[in-house]
Design a protein around this motif. Sequence first.
Motif, mmCIF file in Angstrom:
data_model
loop_
_atom_site.group_PDB
_atom_site.id
_atom_site.type_symbol
_atom_site.label_atom_id
_atom_site.label_comp_id
_atom_site.label_asym_id
_atom_site.label_seq_id
_atom_site.Cartn_x
_atom_site.Cartn_y
_atom_site.Cartn_z
ATOM 1 N N PRO B 528 -20.644 79.350 68.412
ATOM 2 C CA PRO B 528 -19.199 79.175 68.191
ATOM 3 C C PRO B 528 -18.639 78.073 69.103
ATOM 4 O O PRO B 528 -19.177 77.825 70.187
ATOM 5 N N PRO B 529 -17.581 77.411 68.666
ATOM 6 C CA PRO B 529 -16.956 76.389 69.505
ATOM 7 C C PRO B 529 -16.590 76.989 70.866
ATOM 8 O O PRO B 529 -16.305 78.190 70.949
ATOM 9 N N VAL B 530 -16.570 76.161 71.900
ATOM 10 C CA VAL B 530 -16.407 76.655 73.269
ATOM 11 C C VAL B 530 -15.223 77.629 73.395
ATOM 12 O O VAL B 530 -15.357 78.722 73.959
ATOM 13 N N ASP B 531 -14.077 77.246 72.854
ATOM 14 C CA ASP B 531 -12.889 78.102 72.987
ATOM 15 C C ASP B 531 -13.123 79.472 72.365
ATOM 16 O O ASP B 531 -12.768 80.507 72.943
ATOM 17 N N LYS B 532 -13.700 79.442 71.176
ATOM 18 C CA LYS B 532 -13.950 80.684 70.463
ATOM 19 C C LYS B 532 -15.024 81.501 71.179
ATOM 20 O O LYS B 532 -14.947 82.739 71.244
ATOM 21 N N LEU B 533 -16.009 80.811 71.715
ATOM 22 C CA LEU B 533 -17.091 81.500 72.426
ATOM 23 C C LEU B 533 -16.529 82.228 73.645
ATOM 24 O O LEU B 533 -16.928 83.356 73.958
ATOM 25 N N LYS B 534 -15.572 81.572 74.316
ATOM 26 C CA LYS B 534 -14.963 82.206 75.492
ATOM 27 C C LYS B 534 -14.243 83.498 75.095
ATOM 28 O O LYS B 534 -14.374 84.523 75.765
ATOM 29 N N VAL B 535 -13.498 83.422 74.007
ATOM 30 C CA VAL B 535 -12.791 84.609 73.515
ATOM 31 C C VAL B 535 -13.791 85.703 73.164
ATOM 32 O O VAL B 535 -13.634 86.879 73.525
ATOM 33 N N LEU B 536 -14.837 85.282 72.480
ATOM 34 C CA LEU B 536 -15.874 86.216 72.027
ATOM 35 C C LEU B 536 -16.517 86.910 73.227
ATOM 36 O O LEU B 536 -16.687 88.143 73.247
ATOM 37 N N LEU B 537 -16.857 86.118 74.249
ATOM 38 C CA LEU B 537 -17.512 86.695 75.425
ATOM 39 C C LEU B 537 -16.568 87.646 76.162
ATOM 40 O O LEU B 537 -16.985 88.701 76.654
ATOM 41 N N LYS B 538 -15.303 87.276 76.196
ATOM 42 C CA LYS B 538 -14.302 88.139 76.846
ATOM 43 C C LYS B 538 -14.179 89.464 76.090
ATOM 44 O O LYS B 538 -14.163 90.545 76.691
ATOM 45 N N LYS B 539 -14.099 89.371 74.771
ATOM 46 C CA LYS B 539 -13.987 90.581 73.955
ATOM 47 C C LYS B 539 -15.222 91.465 74.119
ATOM 48 O O LYS B 539 -15.129 92.689 74.183
ATOM 49 N N LEU B 540 -16.361 90.817 74.140
ATOM 50 C CA LEU B 540 -17.605 91.561 74.283
ATOM 51 C C LEU B 540 -17.648 92.288 75.626
ATOM 52 O O LEU B 540 -18.057 93.453 75.711
ATOM 53 N N LYS B 541 -17.206 91.564 76.657
ATOM 54 C CA LYS B 541 -17.150 92.145 77.994
ATOM 55 C C LYS B 541 -16.257 93.397 77.999
ATOM 56 O O LYS B 541 -16.663 94.468 78.453
ATOM 57 N N GLU B 542 -15.068 93.236 77.426
ATOM 58 C CA GLU B 542 -14.127 94.364 77.380
ATOM 59 C C GLU B 542 -14.692 95.530 76.576
ATOM 60 O O GLU B 542 -14.587 96.686 76.960
ATOM 61 N N PHE B 543 -15.313 95.169 75.451
ATOM 62 C CA PHE B 543 -15.900 96.214 74.616
ATOM 63 C C PHE B 543 -16.979 96.964 75.387
ATOM 64 O O PHE B 543 -17.038 98.195 75.367
ATOM 65 N N HIS B 544 -17.819 96.219 76.075
ATOM 66 C CA HIS B 544 -18.928 96.859 76.771
ATOM 67 C C HIS B 544 -18.413 97.835 77.834
ATOM 68 O O HIS B 544 -18.920 98.961 77.952
ATOM 69 N N ILE B 545 -17.390 97.425 78.559
ATOM 70 C CA ILE B 545 -16.823 98.299 79.591
ATOM 71 C C ILE B 545 -16.219 99.550 78.953
ATOM 72 O O ILE B 545 -16.471 100.676 79.386
#
Lengths: 552, 552
Positions: B528-545
């Motif tokens: 994914p484009p950098v901006d979208k990847l950042k959002v994705l990684l943030k969401k994934l982080k939150e989901f995992h927690i």
Amino acid sequence: MGLPLHRVLGGTVTAARGARVLLPEMFSRIGGRSSTSSNRSIPLVFSFSHRRCLSKISVTSKVEMSINGVASQSKVLTIDTLNPSIKKVEYAVRGPIVLRAIEIEKELQEGVKKPFTEVIKANIGDAHAMGQTPITFLRQVIALCIYPELLKDNKFPEDAKKRARRILQACAGGSIGAYSASQGIECIRQDVAHYIERRDGGIPSDPGNIFLSTGASDAIVTILKLLMTGEGNTRTGVMIPIPQYPLYSAALAELNGVQVNYYLDEENCWALDVEELRRSLNAARQHCRPRALCIINPGNPTGQVQSKKCIEDVIRFAAEEKLLLLADEVYQDNIYAQGCKFHSFKKVLFEMGPEYSNTVELVSFHSTSKCYMGECGFRGGYMEVCNMDPEVKQQLIKLVSVRLCPPVPGQAMVDVISTPPVEGEPSYEQFVKEKNAVLASLGEKAHLTEDIFNTVPGIKCNPVQGAMYSFPRIEIPDKAVKEAKAKGLAPDMFYCITLLEETGICIVPGSGFGQREGTYHFRMTILPPVDKLKVLLKKLKEFHIKFTNKYS
Amino acid sequence: MGLPLHRVLGGTVTAARGARVLLPEMFSRIGGRSSTSSNRSIPLVFSFSHRRCLSKISVTSKVEMSINGVASQSKVLTIDTLNPSIKKVEYAVRGPIVLRAIEIEKELQEGVKKPFTEVIKANIGDAHAMGQTPITFLRQVIALCIYPELLKDNKFPEDAKKRARRILQACAGGSIGAYSASQGIECIRQDVAHYIERRDGGIPSDPGNIFLSTGASDAIVTILKLLMTGEGNTRTGVMIPIPQYPLYSAALAELNGVQVNYYLDEENCWALDVEELRRSLNAARQHCRPRALCIINPGNPTGQVQSKKCIEDVIRFAAEEKLLLLADEVYQDNIYAQGCKFHSFKKVLFEMGPEYSNTVELVSFHSTSKCYMGECGFRGGYMEVCNMDPEVKQQLIKLVSVRLCPPVPGQAMVDVISTPPVEGEPSYEQFVKEKNAVLASLGEKAHLTEDIFNTVPGIKCNPVQGAMYSFPRIEIPDKAVKEAKAKGLAPDMFYCITLLEETGICIVPGSGFGQREGTYHFRMTILPPVDKLKVLLKKLKEFHIKFTNKYS
């Protein structure tokens, strides 16, 4: 006679690249494959049986060698450790005779003198290779999809742009370089379904039942795979016509299925006779489980076009005997004979009422490679599955997903063919003109071929009602049959290879398609341009007379 | 929740097209496939297990129905009569979780409220789908080949025209719509050989050893086919890494070969350890005949890049143990980590001297789908065979001839990639700029992914040294493992499907690639484009927690 050393040796020898070695005649031979390789190392002694090994089995070559003092050791993968099913595979359309034709072309380029100046390849249904011009509209749409910058170009008509935009919108990221859904792009499957509905007078087609494919071959092999089961006497049998298109025999050999032959009636324009289906089926049930019946209509290599009545009979037979129908309809636009018409199995099935249309399992195949398009290189195609068990369909979707997706430019080609220009659109007139010109020319050549062949004593050619081939029966004198057998060749292979060496004409012997024992045929395409086709037919006529005289 | 009736019923019902039926919750269920179908006819009663059946096995659906009073009869092809090898095939990259993602996209389009507004597909290495722009030069050449009228257009640079002319001259009839030689167009194979020679510092490559293919998958499956032989304890075994790219397991299941797992060392950046190869091989020899060793470098899904030393060890091991090497090198340009470099197996093999270079059988694979190109839709690819027995090579040529030829636009794409613009040519600067921009962005995203994942407690991500994926290890709480098992799902499938339903992020569970018992992972692309990847990684982080808290 010289072969570049690096070609003989494959990738293992590099210093010798470009060097040439003359193979002494004693090391080349005509016949079957050479005996099992030993592990002995014989420095620069060649046992090479490629060039002239033109039996109907396959071309094989064998090199035993030692380079730089390092003995070649036994390999993991040898002819003896190879998958035995692969060894059984044969595909005459691109078989040894075609490989020899390619060699002859190279020899001509290198200045070797021959009694002819060019090889004419009438072995394969490859219209563009024979000079047919691509249909402008098809190529415009694909070029626009490939390089969308061209959408700004005024030289491209608006209807082509409209189709390209529709395709690109359906591509992930708007790029034809993205993977598509494994079943094919959804909007293209919708367009195909509408195309089928128009073709079949409104009988509905469901995009969910359309699977785009890498040419028709891919789809055919995929369905055959699903059917394969059992061992010994319970193995799956698939009924195929004889003569057949050898994809079927090749795929069945590879998949370890049982090929169940039913013979088309040569005396009756290669018609399909249900009594023959019954004979074949009953015989096959002694040793396998026949589960599918394949029909090629219009016929390849035989060119017959089936009547609606015949198709109804076949469908009734399949329903009674519980056979899945495979309808290979890739030549559906290639109809030439007066009074002949293409009837799709799907349409006939649905017109027979719910007793049949709700039960008989039918898969029909189409391709971008034939008809007026001739776009073989794009490897576009599709199949429509009818009455497939939903669980099986899910398995089919899973199976095709492993290969990710059919080539997207080929899918786009399927789309354009499904949505040709309509009256009022800017490209309509040119499109219709180009399409009709191709089909009219093919019709002319179909008649020409039949007419000229039937003037030759010893050649008998059924009408080429459809498709792209003639499949005339030829008389081969006993003496020639004997000489062929002495060389380890099928008599019609001997005939075709002699023709190739003497005239440069490349056609495929009937033994590659199957024929009744003791009869001989060849398949020749009707694709060369009219002028060239006339020359070709004249040469063939002269060759046949000369060959017959020589061996009489 | 509504499904169009015609989609549920397949092609058999037509009047109901567009109509919708709500499936009562009681008829849909999560779990394995439904029990064997009976032949009972239940008018308009649905037993439908498609939508929610997201176990790791496969999605299945089952419909029993009666329409117009005509009972559906038992079919030729049912889940019980299907080829049993096909049933065993699994392909997680496009498996049930992806089908569910597609459904969710449709639901969003239809206005169904979700806690997210779009599905982000990070499941598959499909660069263009994720917004990567095609490389201009590649597309220009292909467009020129497709629509040669453009050769007259001044807007196309001369170097693109030169390449298009070269390709068209090599096409029969000058058309990309003609079939090519089954091995691929000869001049393209020459260009590929030169490309390999440049890549490998001058080590020679023979065009006769190059086989163009329909993506790399096609070539890989073809070679696996050749290797399959034996029964029971003599069946061919193929060693594959775990985690693996599931094409290998799927193809081995379909071909009835034995999958021999060797584990990559997660503690050591997914390195390949020869001792582990030896353990795996010795264990496998108890129950099959291992004949080939597959290496994926750079690794998919694991992203490791092998050192030269490691490759030498593997080659020595293959030589000692008489294994054919399959080197899957489709990510050869995708190297991001400091100090890492791509070493081709071919180059390393030839640098080890004739003892190895004249004996070890090696097949290496490449594709147009990855690297800086990302041209997946073209299904272009090739393999180079080294030290293949000449008789086997003839069988290989015969086998590929049955499918006629790889898609010619894909072949042309292989050609352009093999002959990119050189300094001094008009397209050189733009080409290099575009190529470098893609690779630099991928490198940035590789680092970003690793960095962010490693800030999350319970996620541990090895460096993404190369390829296009991260494959982090995740801790799944015992309670979640139990809940997953109660639902008949692998724990990481349960994790991924929950993630998809809650965030719209589509990734593939580690169980689809293989992992050590008791460990859990997922594969996520870095595309994914950098901006979208950042959002994705943030969401994934939150989901995992959140997920961890919920089940702790």
